[in-house]
Motif scaffolding. Structure first.
Motif, mmCIF file in Angstrom:
data_model
loop_
_atom_site.group_PDB
_atom_site.id
_atom_site.type_symbol
_atom_site.label_atom_id
_atom_site.label_comp_id
_atom_site.label_asym_id
_atom_site.label_seq_id
_atom_site.Cartn_x
_atom_site.Cartn_y
_atom_site.Cartn_z
ATOM 1 N N LEU A 37 0.976 -1.190 -0.038
ATOM 2 C CA LEU A 37 0.218 0.159 -0.198
ATOM 3 C C LEU A 37 0.814 1.246 -0.105
ATOM 4 C CD1 LEU A 37 -2.885 0.883 0.155
ATOM 5 C CD2 LEU A 37 -2.669 0.807 2.611
ATOM 6 N N ASN A 38 0.625 2.250 -0.872
ATOM 7 C CA ASN A 38 1.474 3.174 -1.075
ATOM 8 C C ASN A 38 1.664 4.048 0.110
ATOM 9 O OD1 ASN A 38 3.035 5.053 -2.742
ATOM 10 N ND2 ASN A 38 1.517 6.460 -2.651
ATOM 11 N N VAL A 39 0.522 4.276 1.168
ATOM 12 C CA VAL A 39 0.755 5.073 2.249
ATOM 13 C C VAL A 39 1.456 4.413 3.356
ATOM 14 C CG1 VAL A 39 -0.660 5.717 4.026
ATOM 15 C CG2 VAL A 39 -1.508 6.013 1.973
ATOM 16 N N GLU A 40 1.319 3.191 3.241
ATOM 17 C CA GLU A 40 2.447 2.190 4.167
ATOM 18 C C GLU A 40 3.711 2.302 3.852
ATOM 19 O OE1 GLU A 40 0.749 -1.370 4.242
ATOM 20 O OE2 GLU A 40 -0.825 -1.149 5.857
ATOM 21 N N GLN A 41 3.940 2.290 2.266
ATOM 22 C CA GLN A 41 5.785 2.568 1.889
ATOM 23 C C GLN A 41 5.942 3.716 2.420
ATOM 24 O OE1 GLN A 41 6.320 1.495 -2.527
ATOM 25 N NE2 GLN A 41 3.930 0.961 -2.491
ATOM 26 N N ILE A 42 5.474 4.891 2.261
ATOM 27 C CA ILE A 42 5.906 6.167 2.457
ATOM 28 C C ILE A 42 6.136 6.355 4.219
ATOM 29 C CG2 ILE A 42 5.078 8.879 2.956
ATOM 30 C CD1 ILE A 42 3.536 8.279 0.431
ATOM 31 N N GLU A 43 5.216 5.563 4.722
ATOM 32 C CA GLU A 43 5.650 5.520 6.506
ATOM 33 C C GLU A 43 6.697 4.790 6.629
ATOM 34 O OE1 GLU A 43 1.858 3.948 8.016
ATOM 35 O OE2 GLU A 43 0.864 5.981 7.834
ATOM 36 N N ASN A 44 7.144 3.813 5.726
ATOM 37 C CA ASN A 44 8.153 2.832 6.086
ATOM 38 C C ASN A 44 9.533 3.208 5.280
ATOM 39 O OD1 ASN A 44 8.758 0.396 7.501
ATOM 40 N ND2 ASN A 44 8.772 -0.687 5.954
ATOM 41 N N SER A 45 9.528 4.511 4.836
ATOM 42 C CA SER A 45 10.794 5.067 4.171
ATOM 43 C C SER A 45 10.809 4.206 2.699
ATOM 44 C CB SER A 45 11.995 4.784 5.052
ATOM 45 O OG SER A 45 11.587 5.949 5.942
ATOM 46 N N TYR A 46 9.669 3.852 2.230
ATOM 47 C CA TYR A 46 10.133 3.212 0.911
ATOM 48 C C TYR A 46 10.827 1.698 1.054
ATOM 49 C CZ TYR A 46 7.751 7.297 -0.815
ATOM 50 O OH TYR A 46 7.306 8.414 -1.008
ATOM 51 N N VAL A 47 10.837 1.082 1.937
ATOM 52 C CA VAL A 47 11.343 -0.134 2.480
ATOM 53 C C VAL A 47 10.315 -1.170 2.629
ATOM 54 C CG1 VAL A 47 12.828 -1.577 3.947
ATOM 55 C CG2 VAL A 47 13.476 0.640 3.584
ATOM 56 N N CYS A 48 10.160 -2.330 1.779
ATOM 57 C CA CYS A 48 9.205 -3.360 1.653
ATOM 58 C C CYS A 48 9.023 -3.936 3.298
ATOM 59 C CB CYS A 48 9.553 -4.578 0.807
ATOM 60 S SG CYS A 48 8.506 -5.767 0.871
ATOM 61 N N GLN A 49 7.844 -3.958 3.702
ATOM 62 C CA GLN A 49 7.626 -4.226 5.191
ATOM 63 C C GLN A 49 7.925 -5.755 5.301
ATOM 64 O OE1 GLN A 49 3.782 -2.685 4.591
ATOM 65 N NE2 GLN A 49 2.755 -4.506 5.142
ATOM 66 N N TYR A 50 7.706 -6.580 4.186
ATOM 67 C CA TYR A 50 7.884 -8.009 4.195
ATOM 68 C C TYR A 50 9.421 -8.736 4.142
ATOM 69 C CZ TYR A 50 2.856 -7.512 3.355
ATOM 70 O OH TYR A 50 1.722 -7.199 3.337
ATOM 71 N N CYS A 51 10.054 -8.009 2.972
ATOM 72 C CA CYS A 51 11.514 -8.574 2.900
ATOM 73 C C CYS A 51 12.433 -7.469 3.129
ATOM 74 C CB CYS A 51 11.536 -9.077 1.452
ATOM 75 S SG CYS A 51 11.349 -7.928 0.141
ATOM 76 N N ASP A 52 12.105 -6.368 3.316
ATOM 77 C CA ASP A 52 13.055 -5.404 3.729
ATOM 78 C C ASP A 52 13.851 -4.657 2.450
ATOM 79 O OD1 ASP A 52 12.613 -4.926 6.406
ATOM 80 O OD2 ASP A 52 14.131 -6.545 7.094
ATOM 81 N N TYR A 53 13.268 -5.150 1.190
ATOM 82 C CA TYR A 53 13.921 -4.512 -0.056
ATOM 83 C C TYR A 53 13.696 -3.090 0.024
ATOM 84 C CZ TYR A 53 14.750 -4.027 -5.020
ATOM 85 O OH TYR A 53 15.160 -3.531 -6.296
#
Length: 280
Positions: A37-53
């Protein structure tokens, strides 16, 4: 009698009642292929929440991550590339520039800005890969040179975020001269005893790696970034040998002494701010 009636054909929705997700709401992780989800990407500094890519991002995203409250003053905004060689391959260079500017909203492959990071002044020059592969042309070199002059004049540390395929072939020697030009300016920054931080991101290759991207007082990189001079395919074809596993990843480069450390993008602001406090 049951309170519902099963439709043998399955659940169906009339066409007029179907709703499409807005464009840009969801993306797919390039590594694990899971939806993000784009909003979650922004909150996570564009790091995948599943694999840390670490997903590739541009200057606008890096500025929002690093600068306090995303507040900054952009520098040297009106510089645009010329076409001194009247270069043309599959397309005229002038047309390629106009097309890239229209597509990306950028003037060239780098943006420079002055802001604060945890209350400390910092000038950041950040490359954009979406503009002709982040290639290093005369505008890129000139903006870096002017940013360094600005830092020396105002006694401010300098940070460069590299993301590039290398020199811009359409400018030939004009592009290659930016390697010497920026390196000379960085020597002046060192003489002024001002810190220079290099962040190498995916990808950092060619003449950019061979010049300003590796000359930092501290060289850091994001996890899994491609860092090197020539690409792995070119090297393999040249030496006719299989390359080591993980060749030219930031982890491989760090293991062989070319990086000081690798930093997760979610901790980048804190790490940079800590370094500045230690050296000022």
């Amino acid at each position: 009698m049951s309170w519902f009636k099963r439709n043998k054909a399955g659940i169906s929705t009339a066409t007029e009642n179907k709703k499409e997700a807005p464009d840009g709401m969801w993306n797919k992780c390039p590594a694990c292929k899971k939806p993000l989800l784009n909003v979650e990407q922004i909150e996570n500094s564009y790091v995948c929440q599943y694999c840390d890519y670490h997903i590739r991002i541009g200057s606008a995203a890096y500025f929002s991550i690093l600068f306090d409250s995303n507040y900054f003053t952009e520098l040297f905004t009106n510089l645009t590339a010329g076409d001194p060689l009247n270069f043309e391959d599959t397309k005229a260079y002038k047309d390629r520039l106009v097309e890239s500017q229209a597509k990306t909203g950028l003037k060239d492959a780098i943006r420079c800005a002055h802001g604060k990071i945890e209350g400390q002044d910092l000038v950041i020059a950040c490359m954009d890969f979406t503009f002709i592969g982040g290639s290093m042309g005369s505008v890129v070199g000139e903006k870096i040179a002017r940013s360094i002059d600005y830092c020396i004049e105002h006694k401010i540390p300098f940070m460069l975020i590299s993301k590039s395929g290398g020199a811009r072939m359409m400018e030939a020697a004009f592009s290659l001269m930016q390697m010497a030009k920026t390196s000379a300016k960085l020597a002046l920054l060192s003489q002024a005893k001002l810190p220079y931080i290099c962040l190498l991101t995916d990808p950092t290759t060619g003449g950019v790696t061979a010049s300003y991207a590796m000359l930092g007082d501290i060289n850091i990189a994001e996890p899994g970034a491609l860092i090197g001079f020539a690409g792995p395919r070119v090297i393999k074809e040249t030496i006719k040998k299989d390359l080591p596993k993980g060749f030219q990843t930031s982890e491989f480069v760090k293991e062989h002494g070319f990086l000081d450390f690798i930093v997760d993008r979610r901790q980048l602001k804190q790490k940079v701010a800590t370094f500045l406090k230690l050296v000022r």
